[in-house]
Design a protein around this motif. Structure first.
Motif, PDB file in Angstrom:
ATOM      1  N   LEU B 234       0.924  -1.212  -0.011  1.00  0.00           N
ATOM      2  CA  LEU B 234      -0.040   0.058   0.145  1.00  0.00           C
ATOM      3  C   LEU B 234       0.843   1.261   0.064  1.00  0.00           C
ATOM      4  O   LEU B 234       0.228   2.385  -0.150  1.00  0.00           O
ATOM      5  CB  LEU B 234      -0.806   0.036   1.093  1.00  0.00           C
ATOM      6  CG  LEU B 234      -2.007  -1.182   1.536  1.00  0.00           C
ATOM      7  CD1 LEU B 234      -2.676  -1.111   2.525  1.00  0.00           C
ATOM      8  CD2 LEU B 234      -2.495  -1.325   0.200  1.00  0.00           C
ATOM      9  N   VAL B 235       2.240   1.044   0.243  1.00  0.00           N
ATOM     10  CA  VAL B 235       2.999   2.154   0.313  1.00  0.00           C
ATOM     11  C   VAL B 235       2.925   3.173  -0.917  1.00  0.00           C
ATOM     12  O   VAL B 235       2.864   4.402  -1.029  1.00  0.00           O
ATOM     13  CB  VAL B 235       4.518   1.758   0.532  1.00  0.00           C
ATOM     14  CG1 VAL B 235       5.328   2.985   0.408  1.00  0.00           C
ATOM     15  CG2 VAL B 235       4.809   1.256   2.070  1.00  0.00           C
ATOM     16  N   PRO B 236       2.825   2.486  -2.232  1.00  0.00           N
ATOM     17  CA  PRO B 236       3.088   3.454  -3.463  1.00  0.00           C
ATOM     18  C   PRO B 236       1.726   4.417  -3.226  1.00  0.00           C
ATOM     19  O   PRO B 236       1.762   5.600  -3.774  1.00  0.00           O
ATOM     20  CB  PRO B 236       2.591   2.447  -4.457  1.00  0.00           C
ATOM     21  CG  PRO B 236       3.367   1.247  -3.916  1.00  0.00           C
ATOM     22  CD  PRO B 236       3.089   1.105  -2.561  1.00  0.00           C
ATOM     23  N   SER B 237       0.511   3.944  -2.879  1.00  0.00           N
ATOM     24  CA  SER B 237      -0.653   4.809  -2.964  1.00  0.00           C
ATOM     25  C   SER B 237      -0.518   6.048  -2.066  1.00  0.00           C
ATOM     26  O   SER B 237      -0.980   7.207  -2.534  1.00  0.00           O
ATOM     27  CB  SER B 237      -2.006   3.924  -2.759  1.00  0.00           C
ATOM     28  OG  SER B 237      -1.679   3.244  -1.345  1.00  0.00           O
ATOM     29  N   TYR B 238       0.310   6.000  -0.998  1.00  0.00           N
ATOM     30  CA  TYR B 238       0.261   7.084  -0.275  1.00  0.00           C
ATOM     31  C   TYR B 238       1.451   7.860  -0.294  1.00  0.00           C
ATOM     32  O   TYR B 238       2.015   9.008   0.407  1.00  0.00           O
ATOM     33  CB  TYR B 238       0.170   6.875   1.367  1.00  0.00           C
ATOM     34  CG  TYR B 238      -1.283   6.339   1.611  1.00  0.00           C
ATOM     35  CD1 TYR B 238      -2.360   7.269   1.136  1.00  0.00           C
ATOM     36  CD2 TYR B 238      -1.655   5.018   1.702  1.00  0.00           C
ATOM     37  CE1 TYR B 238      -3.599   6.733   1.531  1.00  0.00           C
ATOM     38  CE2 TYR B 238      -3.069   4.847   1.892  1.00  0.00           C
ATOM     39  CZ  TYR B 238      -3.887   5.579   1.779  1.00  0.00           C
ATOM     40  OH  TYR B 238      -5.285   5.275   1.939  1.00  0.00           O
ATOM     41  N   ALA B 239       2.476   7.280  -0.932  1.00  0.00           N
ATOM     42  CA  ALA B 239       3.938   7.896  -1.182  1.00  0.00           C
ATOM     43  C   ALA B 239       3.729   9.499  -1.810  1.00  0.00           C
ATOM     44  O   ALA B 239       4.388  10.441  -1.583  1.00  0.00           O
ATOM     45  CB  ALA B 239       4.796   7.112  -2.415  1.00  0.00           C
ATOM     46  N   ILE B 240       2.890   9.366  -3.048  1.00  0.00           N
ATOM     47  CA  ILE B 240       2.638  10.863  -3.896  1.00  0.00           C
ATOM     48  C   ILE B 240       1.999  11.801  -2.847  1.00  0.00           C
ATOM     49  O   ILE B 240       2.492  12.851  -2.860  1.00  0.00           O
ATOM     50  CB  ILE B 240       1.951  10.510  -4.915  1.00  0.00           C
ATOM     51  CG1 ILE B 240       2.510   9.267  -5.810  1.00  0.00           C
ATOM     52  CG2 ILE B 240       1.519  11.695  -5.833  1.00  0.00           C
ATOM     53  CD1 ILE B 240       3.575   9.861  -6.763  1.00  0.00           C
ATOM     54  N   PRO B 241       1.081  11.529  -1.934  1.00  0.00           N
ATOM     55  CA  PRO B 241       0.322  12.414  -1.199  1.00  0.00           C
ATOM     56  C   PRO B 241       1.579  13.137  -0.227  1.00  0.00           C
ATOM     57  O   PRO B 241       1.624  14.355  -0.206  1.00  0.00           O
ATOM     58  CB  PRO B 241      -0.754  11.939  -0.534  1.00  0.00           C
ATOM     59  CG  PRO B 241      -1.102  10.915  -1.323  1.00  0.00           C
ATOM     60  CD  PRO B 241       0.003  10.380  -2.232  1.00  0.00           C
ATOM     61  N   VAL B 242       2.259  12.096   0.430  1.00  0.00           N
ATOM     62  CA  VAL B 242       3.421  12.670   1.281  1.00  0.00           C
ATOM     63  C   VAL B 242       4.500  13.626   0.602  1.00  0.00           C
ATOM     64  O   VAL B 242       5.016  14.508   1.085  1.00  0.00           O
ATOM     65  CB  VAL B 242       3.967  11.263   2.010  1.00  0.00           C
ATOM     66  CG1 VAL B 242       5.308  11.725   2.663  1.00  0.00           C
ATOM     67  CG2 VAL B 242       2.924  10.574   2.903  1.00  0.00           C
ATOM     68  N   ALA B 243       4.722  12.820  -0.520  1.00  0.00           N
ATOM     69  CA  ALA B 243       6.030  13.738  -1.333  1.00  0.00           C
ATOM     70  C   ALA B 243       5.265  15.141  -2.003  1.00  0.00           C
ATOM     71  O   ALA B 243       6.012  16.193  -1.843  1.00  0.00           O
ATOM     72  CB  ALA B 243       6.171  12.889  -2.777  1.00  0.00           C
ATOM     73  N   TYR B 244       3.909  15.181  -2.305  1.00  0.00           N
ATOM     74  CA  TYR B 244       3.212  16.349  -2.428  1.00  0.00           C
ATOM     75  C   TYR B 244       3.455  17.449  -1.464  1.00  0.00           C
ATOM     76  O   TYR B 244       3.899  18.646  -1.347  1.00  0.00           O
ATOM     77  CB  TYR B 244       1.767  16.352  -2.617  1.00  0.00           C
ATOM     78  CG  TYR B 244       0.942  17.344  -3.322  1.00  0.00           C
ATOM     79  CD1 TYR B 244       0.943  18.476  -2.844  1.00  0.00           C
ATOM     80  CD2 TYR B 244       0.571  17.215  -4.771  1.00  0.00           C
ATOM     81  CE1 TYR B 244       0.346  19.590  -3.369  1.00  0.00           C
ATOM     82  CE2 TYR B 244       0.056  18.133  -5.352  1.00  0.00           C
ATOM     83  CZ  TYR B 244      -0.516  19.454  -4.736  1.00  0.00           C
ATOM     84  OH  TYR B 244      -0.809  20.542  -5.600  1.00  0.00           O
ATOM     85  N   LEU B 245       3.249  17.041  -0.309  1.00  0.00           N
ATOM     86  CA  LEU B 245       3.232  17.726   0.914  1.00  0.00           C
ATOM     87  C   LEU B 245       4.627  18.335   1.405  1.00  0.00           C
ATOM     88  O   LEU B 245       4.780  19.339   1.463  1.00  0.00           O
ATOM     89  CB  LEU B 245       2.899  17.205   2.496  1.00  0.00           C
ATOM     90  CG  LEU B 245       1.282  16.939   2.363  1.00  0.00           C
ATOM     91  CD1 LEU B 245       0.598  16.190   3.680  1.00  0.00           C
ATOM     92  CD2 LEU B 245       0.412  18.504   2.464  1.00  0.00           C
TER      93      LEU B 245
END
Lengths: 126, 255
Positions: B234-245
Motif C-alpha cells: 500500500l506504500v505506493p498509493s500514499y507516497a505521492i500525497p506525502v511527497a506532495y506535502l
C-alpha cells in the motif's frame, strides 16, 4: 527413452486423446503420465509439452486437478477425468478409429506390397 | 475445475521455496512473463508448483524439462490461463494521474507564495505531456526495462532528467505563456485530487492483494520466515500525497 522435445505432427494431433485415455484408469499426475506415454512407445514427452496440454484440459473442464502430498517430494498435482472428459474421450476414440481405418485403407498397397506406379500424364495435342 | 491449493500446505509465497531459490533466474523469467500477461499470482504459483513437482520426480532442471522460461510461460498462457487480473493498467493510470497532479500542483506553490500567476510555456507543456505518456506506457515498457535494463532502462533514465532540465531552462527564457492558471486553486485543488486518487489506488491494491501474491500450492519446506507485511503493497498509493506535502512545503519556504 527417445528424446522428443516437440511431438511430431502425428503425435501432436492425438496426444490429448492419449493423455485422456491414461486418465481413464484413474487419477494420475504429470510425471506418471509422461512415464506411461514413454512406456507405450511415444518417447520422452517433455514437461514443456505436457503441462500446457494438461492446463488446456483443465481449463476446458475435461479434468479436475488436486494437489496431494508426494512421496518424499514436494507434492503432486493429480488430474481426474470429469464426465465431460469421459464423453470427450469416447467421441475422440470413435473418431480416431474411423480416421485410422480410413488412412490404413488408403495406404494399403495391395497383395504384393509393391508401391503404386507414378501416374503418367499423356500430353494431349490440340 | 478444482485448482484450490493443497489444504495442508497453507499459503506461502514461492520465493521462500528452496527450488525457486536454486533456479532463481529461470523462475524469475517465468514469473515475470506471466506477470506481464496479468495472470493472477496464485495461478502463477500453481504453474511454478507443477514445474517444481515435475523436476523433483524426473531429476532435471527447469530448463532441461521445460525449456526457455519465457517461451514456456507464453505457451502456458495461450493454452490454459483463466481470467486475468485487470489491475495493471488501472493502477498505472491512477499513478500517472497522481504524478501529473504532483508535478503541476507543487510547481504552482512557488507562484502562489509570491502572489503571481501560474503559467506554462509551450516547451514546458510539451515536456509535461511527454512525461505523462512515458508513465502511461509503463505497463508496456516494464518487461523490456526488466529484461534489458542497460539497453532500455539507461537511455530512458537519462532522457527523463533531460526533459526535466529542458522544462526548467525554458522557464528562464521568457517564452510566452500558453496556459495560465490560478496558482492557489491549482495547488490546493490538485492536492485534493492526489488524495482522492490515493484512496482509490489504496482500494484497488487492497482488493487485489491476494491476486498479487505468488503463492505456492506445495507444502512449505520449513516454517515461513514471517509473512511479508500486507501493508507494504500500500506504500505506493500514499507516497505521492506525502511527497506532495514535502515538496509544497519546501517550495513555499524557498519562494
Amino acid at each position: 527413452m527417445n528424446a522428443i522435445t516437440q511431438p511430431s505432427e502425428w503425435l501432436r494431433g492425438v496426444l490429448g486423446l492419449c493423455v485422456l485415455r491414461i486418465m481413464a484408469a484413474g487419477p494420475t499426475y504429470g510425471y506418471a503420465i509422461a512415464a506411461e506415454l514413454a512406456a507405450v512407445g511415444f518417447g520422452e514427452i517433455k514437461g514443456g509439452t505436457l503441462y500446457p496440454l494438461l492446463a488446456r484440459l483443465e481449463k476446458n473442464g475435461l479434468v479436475t486437478a488436486e494437489w496431494r502430498a508426494g512421496d518424499g517430494g514436494p507434492g503432486r498435482k493429480y488430474f481426474t477425468l470429469t464426465e465431460t472428459g469421459r464423453t470427450e474421450l469416447a467421441q475422440g476414440l470413435a473418431q480416431w478409429q474411423t480416421f485410422s481405418t480410413r488412412v490404413a485403407n488408403h495406404l494399403r498397397t495391395g497383395d504384393d506390397l509393391a508401391l503404386p506406379h507414378p501416374r503418367s500424364f499423356e500430353k494431349r495435342t490440340p | 475445475m478444482n485448482t484450490t491449493p493443497h489444504t495442508q500446505a497453507g499459503s506461502h509465497e514461492v520465493w521462500q521455496r528452496p527450488f525457486v531459490q536454486a533456479h532463481q533466474k529461470w523462475c524469475n523469467d517465468f514469473v515475470l512473463e506471466l506477470r506481464m500477461r496479468d495472470v493472477p499470482g496464485p495461478v502463477i504459483g500453481e504453474r511454478l508448483g507443477e514445474v517444481e513437482a515435475h523436476c523433483a520426480e524426473i531429476g532435471e532442471t527447469p530448463a532441461e524439462a521445460f525449456g526457455d522460461p519465457t517461451d514456456y510461460a507464453r505457451q502456458l498462457d495461450a493454452e490454459g490461463s483463466p481470467a486475468r487480473v485487470s489491475g495493471t493498467w488501472k493502477i498505472t493510470v491512477l499513478s500517472a494521474a497522481q504524478v501529473l497532479a504532483l508535478l503541476v500542483g507543487t510547481a504552482a506553490v512557488t507562484p502562489w507564495a509570491r502572489g503571481e500567476q501560474f503559467s506554462y510555456n509551450v516547451v514546458q507543456l510539451a515536456c509535461l505531456t511527454f512525461f505523462v505518456l512515458v508513465l502511461l506506457s509503463l505497463p508496456k515498457l516494464l518487461a523490456p526495462l526488466l529484461r534489458h535494463p542497460w539497453a532500455v532502462g539507461v537511455p530512458l533514465g537519462l532522457l527523463m532528467p533531460l526533459v526535466a532540465v529542458g522544462a526548467a531552462v525554458s522557464g528562464e527564457l521568457n517564452l510566452p505563456a500558453v496556459l495560465t492558471l490560478p496558482a492557489a486553486v491549482i495547488s490546493i485543488g490538485l492536492f485534493v485530487v492526489v488524495l482522492v486518487l490515493a484512496l482509490v489506488e489504496h482500494r484497488e491494491l487492497t482488493r487485489d492483494v491476494d491476486d498479487n501474491l505468488v503463492t505456492s500450492p506445495l507444502a512449505p519446506a520449513s516454517e515461513a520466515r514471517g509473512k511479508r507485511a500486507r501493508w507494504i503493497v500500500l506504500v505506493p498509493s500514499y507516497a505521492i500525497p506525502v511527497a506532495y506535502l514535502v515538496l509544497a512545503t519546501f517550495s513555499w519556504i524557498l519562494a
